[in-house]
Write a protein that holds these residues in place. Structure first.
Motif, PDB file in Angstrom:
ATOM      1  N   LEU A 106      12.052   4.268  -7.062  1.00 24.03           N
ATOM      2  CA  LEU A 106      11.971   5.613  -6.496  1.00 24.03           C
ATOM      3  C   LEU A 106      10.725   6.336  -6.997  1.00 24.03           C
ATOM      4  N   THR A 107      10.090   7.072  -6.124  1.00 26.82           N
ATOM      5  CA  THR A 107       8.985   7.988  -6.428  1.00 26.82           C
ATOM      6  C   THR A 107       7.945   7.305  -7.306  1.00 26.82           C
ATOM      7  N   VAL A 108       7.190   6.389  -6.723  1.00 24.22           N
ATOM      8  CA  VAL A 108       6.196   5.650  -7.477  1.00 24.22           C
ATOM      9  C   VAL A 108       5.104   6.574  -7.986  1.00 24.22           C
ATOM     10  N   LYS A 109       4.582   6.231  -9.146  1.00 26.70           N
ATOM     11  CA  LYS A 109       3.486   6.973  -9.765  1.00 26.70           C
ATOM     12  C   LYS A 109       2.248   6.072  -9.817  1.00 26.70           C
TER      13      LYS A 109
ATOM     14  N   GLN B 283       0.855  -1.183   0.000  1.00 28.92           N
ATOM     15  CA  GLN B 283       0.000   0.000   0.000  1.00 28.92           C
ATOM     16  C   GLN B 283       0.890   1.232   0.000  1.00 28.92           C
ATOM     17  N   LEU B 284       0.952   1.943  -1.132  1.00 32.28           N
ATOM     18  CA  LEU B 284       1.843   3.087  -1.251  1.00 32.28           C
ATOM     19  C   LEU B 284       1.070   4.345  -1.569  1.00 32.28           C
ATOM     20  N   ILE B 285       1.701   5.456  -1.251  1.00 32.14           N
ATOM     21  CA  ILE B 285       1.182   6.772  -1.598  1.00 32.14           C
ATOM     22  C   ILE B 285       2.048   7.319  -2.713  1.00 32.14           C
ATOM     23  N   GLU B 286       1.424   7.932  -3.690  1.00 31.65           N
ATOM     24  CA  GLU B 286       2.166   8.458  -4.829  1.00 31.65           C
ATOM     25  C   GLU B 286       3.299   9.379  -4.338  1.00 31.65           C
ATOM     26  N   GLY B 287       4.517   9.103  -4.865  1.00 32.16           N
ATOM     27  CA  GLY B 287       5.684   9.871  -4.459  1.00 32.16           C
ATOM     28  C   GLY B 287       6.583   9.135  -3.487  1.00 32.16           C
ATOM     29  N   GLU B 288       6.065   8.068  -2.855  1.00 34.36           N
ATOM     30  CA  GLU B 288       6.884   7.287  -1.939  1.00 34.36           C
ATOM     31  C   GLU B 288       7.855   6.397  -2.710  1.00 34.36           C
ATOM     32  N   ASN B 289       8.877   5.874  -2.003  1.00 36.59           N
ATOM     33  CA  ASN B 289       9.801   4.897  -2.557  1.00 36.59           C
ATOM     34  C   ASN B 289       9.326   3.501  -2.189  1.00 36.59           C
ATOM     35  N   MET B 290       9.488   2.567  -3.103  1.00 42.90           N
ATOM     36  CA  MET B 290       9.079   1.182  -2.882  1.00 42.90           C
ATOM     37  C   MET B 290      10.307   0.281  -2.942  1.00 42.90           C
TER      38      MET B 290
END
Length: 641
Positions: A345-348, A297-304
Motif C-alpha cells: 500500500l502507498t508506495v514511497k 512503473q508506479l507513482i508515489e502514493g499508488e498501491n502495488m
C-alpha cells in the motif's frame, strides 16, 4: 458320519470370473437331508426363470447324463448345475440317511435369512419330546417342538443336532441325530476396494469403488456402502452408491484405505481388505512474478500488487516476496494454490528497486526472475525567485527568473509566465531552471511558473515586479534628492553631528551597515525603491524566499560634492523602512514605515593648492579626526521623492 453341508464346492476350472450370474439350484422337498429310499427333485433356474436349452448336471466331478432342467436323485452327494445363460450354481449337499432320527434344514438359505430346523423320525408318530441343540447347548424355547426357526443366520462353523424319545410297545429310548452344518449361501462376496490410482498425483481426483455382487436369487435385498482411511470415515458415511469421489488428493491423504458393504437391515456386513495409497507430490516449477501496474512503473502514493505464480506444483505451496537489499521478506503466504498475491500500500520513493518471489512445497524454494520497480514522484509546488543586478529593477536590466520544484522525478519541464502569458520554457534533468529577460517598462506585473514531469503540473505563487525608469535616470533622481537633503541639514548642531559620527564609525567597524554584501553603487542608486513585494493572500504561507532578501537595499557608500563648498558629504546608509527591517536600524526615526532614511557624514574638503597645509597637518591627522569628519543628523525622505 457327520453331515456336511458346504456353502460352495466348485469343480476347478468350471467357473470363470466375469461371466453370467450363477444358476440357482432348488430342492423339492426343500430339505437338504432326507431318509434313504426317498426321492428329491432338483431344479436348475437362471435369473428366476427355468433354464433354457440344455442343462449340465454334476454330482461331484461326474457329469450326469440328463440335459433337462429337472432331475430326480436318490444318492447322497454334492450337486451343481449350469445353463446356457448362467454359470455354475453353488454346490448343494443332499444327504440320504439310514438313521431313525434326522435333523433337517430348509434350502436354500442365504446370509441374514431365517432358517427352519426340523427334527424328524423315520416313523415320526413315535417320536416325542424333541429338543434342539447348537454346539452342544440346548437352544432356548426348543423343547417338544416339531420345528424351530433360527433368525438371521451367518456362515459359521456351528453344528446342530436334536434328540427325541422313541416310543415302542415295550420301552422308550432316546434317539440322537447326527450333527448338521447348515449350508448358508453367500448373499454377496467380500467386497474389494478398487481405486482409480494407487499412486495419485497430489491435487488430482480419486475414485474409490467398493466392488461386490449381490446374489441374483436375492434381487430385493438392498446394500449400502461406507469408505474409510485408517479408522476415519470418509465422505458422509453410509451411502447406497458403491463409489466415492474425492475431488483432490493431498500428501496427508496417503494411507490405508478400505470399505464396507452391508444390508440396509444391518443383518449382513462385510469389509474389504486394506489397500495402501501413496499420494505423490509434484515439485513447483517455472516461478513467475507479475507486478501491477504493468511494467513496475508506479507513482508515489499508488498501491502495488505483486503476483507470484507457478506453472506446476502440488500441495501446500509457500510463496514469499522479496526486494533486493532488504533483509526480511515483504510477506509470506502458504496455500493450496498455484498463485498468490501481495499488496503493497502507498508506495514511497524508498520502495523502488528489484523485486522477486519464491515458491516452495517442501522440495526447496524456486526463485522467479527479478523485475525492476521504479517509483516516480510528482512535482511539488515550485518556488519562483527573481534576480536583478541591482536593488531596483529598471528598464534595461537583465532579469533572471529561476523556478525550482523541491521534489519531483526528473526530467521536469518548467514554464515561465508574465501575467499568464508564456515567456518560455526549459527542461531540467535535476534542480531548477532559469529564464533571462531584458526588462522594458511593460515588464512590470505578476510573474509565475509551473513545473511538470508528466505526473501533473504544479504552479508557483505569483511574484510582483515593478520596473521603473532607466539606468541613466537612476543617478539623476538620486542627485536631486541629495541636494534637497543638504539644504535641509545646514542648521543642525555640531554636537549632534559628532555623536552621529561616532555611531556611524562604530557601525562601520562592526559591519552593522552591511549585512548581505559589499556592492558599491553611485549616489543616484540609493533613493530607488526596493522591488515591489507581491501581495499575500495567506499570512501564514511565505511568498518570498531567499531572492527577496537580495532585492532589499544594501548599504551604500557614496560622496556628494555640494559645489564650491569646502565640505564633502559622504552617505553612510540609505535604507527603506518596513516593519521587517526597522529592527536593523534601531536608532532611526520611524515616522512612516515606507520612509527612506539617509545618514551623511561631513568631511572637510582639501584644496589642491593647500600643499603647505597638508605638510603641516600630516602629523596630526590622527589626533583630531573630528576636524575632518562631522556627522549630520539623518533626515527622512518620502518614498515618492
Amino acid at each position: 458320519m457327520l453331515l456336511w453341508l458346504l456353502l460352495l464346492i466348485l469343480t476347478p476350472g468350471r467357473e470363470q470370473s466375469g461371466v453370467a450370474p450363477k444358476a440357482e439350484l432348488l430342492l423339492k422337498p426343500p430339505w437338504s437331508t432326507t431318509f434313504k429310499g426317498q426321492k428329491v427333485t432338483l431344479t436348475c433356474r437362471e435369473s428366476h426363470s427355468l433354464a433354457q436349452g440344455n442343462t449340465l448336471w454334476y454330482r461331484g466331478k461326474n457329469l450326469l447324463r440328463s440335459k433337462r432342467n429337472e432331475i430326480q436323485i436318490t444318492e447322497s452327494g454334492n450337486y451343481q448345475c449350469k445353463t446356457g445363460g448362467s454359470s455354475f450354481s453353488d454346490a448343494v449337499h443332499v444327504e440320504f440317511s439310514s438313521d431313525w432320527l434326522i435333523l433337517q434344514a430348509s434350502h436354500p438359505v442365504f446370509e441374514g435369512d431365517n432358517v427352519t430346523l426340523r427334527c424328524q423320525g423315520k416313523d415320526d408318530k413315535y417320536a416325542h419330546n424333541k429338543v434342539y441343540y447348537k454346539d452342544g447347548k440346548q437352544l432356548p424355547n426348543s423343547s417338544n417342538e416339531d420345528s424351530i426357526t433360527l433368525n438371521s443366520v451367518s456362515r459359521d462353523n456351528s453344528k446342530y443336532h436334536c434328540t427325541a424319545d422313541k416310543m415302542s410297545f415295550l420301552r422308550t429310548s432316546t434317539q440322537i441325530s447326527k450333527y448338521l452344518y447348515i449350508q448358508v449361501q453367500e448373499l454377496f462376496p467380500q467386497p474389494v476396494l478398487r481405486t482409480s490410482s494407487s499412486t495419485p498425483i497430489e491435487g488430482s481426483a480419486m475414485t474409490l469403488t467398493c466392488e461386490t455382487q449381490l446374489s441374483p436369487q436375492k434381487p430385493n435385498v438392498q446394500l449400502q456402502f461406507s469408505f474409510f482411511r485408517h479408522s476415519q470415515t470418509l465422505g458422509s458415511g453410509w451411502s447406497r452408491s458403491p463409489e466415492l469421489q474425492i475431488p483432490a488428493m493431498w500428501t496427508e491423504d496417503s494411507g490405508s484405505y478400505w470399505c464396507e458393504a452391508e444390508t440396509v437391515t444391518h443383518s449382513v456386513k462385510k469389509g474389504s481388505l486394506r489397500s495402501q495409497i501413496h499420494v505423490q507430490r509434484v515439485p513447483v516449477s517455472n516461478v513467475n512474478l507479475e507486478i501491477q501496474p504493468a511494467g513496475g512503473q508506479l507513482i508515489e502514493g499508488e498501491n502495488m500488487v505483486l503476483i507470484c505464480s507457478v506453472a506446476q506444483g502440488s500441495g501446500n505451496v509457500t510463496f514469499s516476496w522479496h526486494r533486493e537489499g532488504a533483509v526480511r521478506s515483504l510477506g509470506r503466504k502458504t496455500q493450496r494454490s498455484l498463485l498468490a498475491e501481495l499488496q503493497v500500500l502507498t508506495v514511497k520513493e524508498r520502495d523502488a528497486g528489484r523485486y522477486y518471489c519464491a515458491a516452495d512445497n517442501v522440495h526447496g524454494p524456486i526463485l522467479s526472475t527479478r523485475i525492476r520497480v521504479t517509483v516516480r514522484i510528482p512535482v511539488s509546488r515550485p518556488v519562483l525567485t527573481l534576480r536583478a543586478p541591482g536593488p531596483q529593477a529598471v528598464v534595461g536590466d537583465l532579469l533572471q527568473l529561476h523556478c525550482e520544484a523541491p521534489r519531483g522525478s526528473p526530467p521536469i519541464l518548467y514554464q515561465f509566465y508574465h501575467e499568464d502569458v508564456t515567456l518560455g520554457n526549459s527542461s531540467a534533468p535535476s534542480g531548477g531552471a532559469s529564464f533571462n529577460l531584458s526588462l522594458t517598462a511593460e515588464h512590470s506585473g505578476n510573474y509565475s511558473c509551473d513545473a511538470d514531469n508528466g505526473l501533473g503540473a504544479q504552479c508557483s505563487h505569483r511574484v510582483s515586479l515593478s520596473v521603473t525608469g532607466t539606468s541613466g535616470n537612476r543617478t539623476g533622481l538620486t542627485a536631486a534628492a541629495v541636494t534637497g537633503l543638504l539644504l535641509s541639514i545646514l542648521g543642525l548642531a555640531a554636537a549632534a553631528a559628532a555623536a552621529l559620527l561616532r555611531h556611524a564609525r562604530t557601525r562601520r567597524k562592526t559591519g552593522g551597515l552591511s549585512a548581505t554584501g559589499t556592492s558599491s553603487y553611485s549616489s543616484s542608486e540609493c533613493q530607488e525603491p526596493a522591488l515591489s513585494k507581491p501581495s499575500r493572500t495567506d499570512p501564514q504561507e511565505p511568498i518570498h524566499s531567499e531572492p527577496l532578501a537580495l532585492m532589499e537595499l544594501e548599504p551604500i557608500y557614496s560622496n556628494v560634492n555640494p559645489g564650491d563648498s569646502n565640505l564633502l558629504y559622504s552617505q553612510i546608509c540609505s535604507i527603506q523602512h518596513t516593519k521587517e527591517n526597522s529592527a536593523n536600524c534601531p536608532r532611526m526615526h520611524q515616522k512612516d514605515d515606507e520612509e527612506l532614511t539617509v545618514f551623511y557624514s561631513e568631511l572637510k574638503k582639501t584644496h589642491l593648492d593647500d600643499s603647505a597645509g597638508q605638510a603641516s597637518n600630516r602629523g596630526s591627522v590622527h589626533e583630531n579626526d573630528e576636524e575632518n569628519y562631522e556627522n549630520v543628523p539623518c533626515v527622512s525622505l518620502a518614498s515618492d521623492h
